[in-house]
Design an enzyme around this catalytic site. Structure first.
Site, PDB file in Angstrom:
ATOM      1  CB  SER A  54      -0.865   0.000   1.267  1.00  0.00           C
ATOM      2  OG  SER A  54      -0.009   0.140   2.392  1.00  0.00           O
ATOM      3  CG  ASP A  86      -3.464  -2.735  -2.067  1.00  0.00           C
ATOM      4  OD1 ASP A  86      -4.342  -2.905  -2.917  1.00  0.00           O
ATOM      5  OD2 ASP A  86      -3.625  -2.959  -0.844  1.00  0.00           O
ATOM      6  CG  HIS A  87      -6.267   0.624  -1.796  1.00  0.00           C
ATOM      7  ND1 HIS A  87      -7.552   0.904  -2.170  1.00  0.00           N
ATOM      8  CD2 HIS A  87      -6.290  -0.633  -1.281  1.00  0.00           C
ATOM      9  CE1 HIS A  87      -8.327  -0.125  -1.899  1.00  0.00           C
ATOM     10  NE2 HIS A  87      -7.590  -1.085  -1.367  1.00  0.00           N
ATOM     11  CD  GLU A 138     -11.376   0.836  -4.588  1.00  0.00           C
ATOM     12  OE1 GLU A 138     -10.210   0.420  -4.569  1.00  0.00           O
ATOM     13  OE2 GLU A 138     -12.051   1.009  -3.557  1.00  0.00           O
ATOM     14  N   GLY A 214     -10.233  -9.213   1.754  1.00  0.00           N
ATOM     15  CA  GLY A 214     -10.337 -10.677   1.790  1.00  0.00           C
ATOM     16  C   GLY A 214     -10.199 -11.282   3.184  1.00  0.00           C
TER      17      GLY A 214
HETATM   18  P1  13P Z   1      -7.930  -7.017   4.200  1.00  0.00           P
HETATM   19  O1  13P Z   1      -7.189  -6.080   5.051  1.00  0.00           O
HETATM   20  O2  13P Z   1      -9.347  -7.222   4.610  1.00  0.00           O
HETATM   21  O3  13P Z   1      -7.201  -8.314   4.086  1.00  0.00           O
HETATM   22  O4  13P Z   1      -7.981  -6.400   2.730  1.00  0.00           O
HETATM   23  C1  13P Z   1      -6.794  -6.184   2.035  1.00  0.00           C
HETATM   24  C2  13P Z   1      -7.007  -5.460   0.782  1.00  0.00           C
HETATM   25  O5  13P Z   1      -8.057  -5.516   0.175  1.00  0.00           O
HETATM   26  C3  13P Z   1      -5.886  -4.677   0.258  1.00  0.00           C
HETATM   27  O6  13P Z   1      -6.229  -3.956  -0.871  1.00  0.00           O
END
Ligand code: 13P
Length: 288
Positions: A54, A86-87, A138, A214
């Site tokens: 992230s 990520d994000h 997204e 997840g």
């Molecule tokens: P969790 O923190 O619920 O495992 O989600 C992780 C996620 O979606 C990172 O983009």
């Protein structure tokens, strides 16, 4: 999915997952023993994985370091490890990740007005495409944080499938973070999942579908969304939790211990075990 003998691109691996109705896990890391635990699980299971950072994780670990280490582990062990940002919310940060060799970047413009999200995502796609890097987009925010929370999940509205399809068409993203009810983190009461949204989207338009949030979901829900076409499942909170619990136990067992590699080897093993458990789940629905 069989272990890859030939070097395949992330796109090819995701296509293969889709055909076989399995999914790749994206496991986030911000420390070396977490990354080693993830790589070890992939090696043992002979199954590809995506490592994720992230914004905060990338700032802490360094994007160059993350990219070099993932590549090194991939070559040394012959393990198909990939790397995703990520994000990401900032074009320059994602550009940097692309330039240093990330295989994929996720631009999260979900907080922006719809048209602005399309415009900014397209800017990332245009840059990434030239370098052969995949982009995840997204629309419609997937809430929560990757922490263990005592709160119940608040009610939220899911984005219309038509709007998501329009976003995919107009941006040209390869992957979509689809809101199917899940939220990031582990909550007191986990949310309801809507697996049918995966098929509804795929009937409209093709895109690699990603399940965010997840952690803490019921196995049956995860299996169902993969059966419907999800090819990537993101896990962060459960990795963080396994890492911390193992470290806390070590520190409790011997409060005088100060040797990092002694304190942290249990954390590496705990991350490896958690990733192995998830890989088994994600490929259990598949045709192989
Ligand atoms: P969790 O923190 O619920 O495992 O989600 C992780 C996620 O979606 C990172 O983009």
């Amino acid at each position: 999915m069989t272990f890859l003998k030939k070097k395949k691109s992330l796109k090819e691996v995701l296509e293969k997952a889709g055909k076989e109705r399995t999914a790749l896990g994206q496991f986030n890391f911000s420390t070396l023993e977490q990354l080693h635990g993830i790589a070890l699980a992939s090696e043992k299971a002979r199954f590809p994985v995506i490592c994720g950072t992230s914004q905060g994780e990338a700032d802490f670990f360094g994007v160059e370091e993350a990219s070099l280490l993932v590549k090194n582990l991939r070559q040394k062990k012959g393990v198909p490890l990939f790397l995703n940002f990520d994000h990401g919310k900032d074009f320059d940060q994602l550009k940097k990740a692309i330039d240093v060799g990330y295989d994929m970047v996720h631009f999260d413009g979900s907080q922006l007005p719809f048209e602005k999200n399309i415009e900014n995502t397209r800017q990332v796609v245009n840059y990434a495409k030239k370098k052969g890097v995949l982009v995840e987009g997204e629309v419609g925010s997937i809430g929560g944080k990757s922490v263990v929370s005592r709160e119940e999940v608040r009610e939220f509205t899911l984005t219309s499938i038509d709007k998501i399809a329009k976003f995919i068409r107009e941006t040209g993203v390869d992957c979509i973070a689809l809101d199917i009810g899940s939220v990031h983190g582990i909550h007191k009461k986990m949310p309801r999942i809507y697996p049918e949204r995966v098929s509804q989207l795929l009937e409209n338009i093709f895109c690699f579908v990603v399940l965010h949030g997840g952690s803490g979901l019921e196995d049956k829900d995860v299996k169902e969304v993969i059966a419907k076409g999800v090819v990537k499942v993101n896990i962060n909170t459960e990795i963080r939790y396994a890492w911390k619990e193992a470290l806390a136990k070590e520190m409790q067992n011997d409060p005088q211990e100060i040797v990092p590699y002694k304190l942290l080897s249990s954390s590496r093993a705990a991350v490896c075990e958690k990733v192995a458990e998830k890989i088994n789940l994600f490929r259990s629905t598949g045709s192989r």
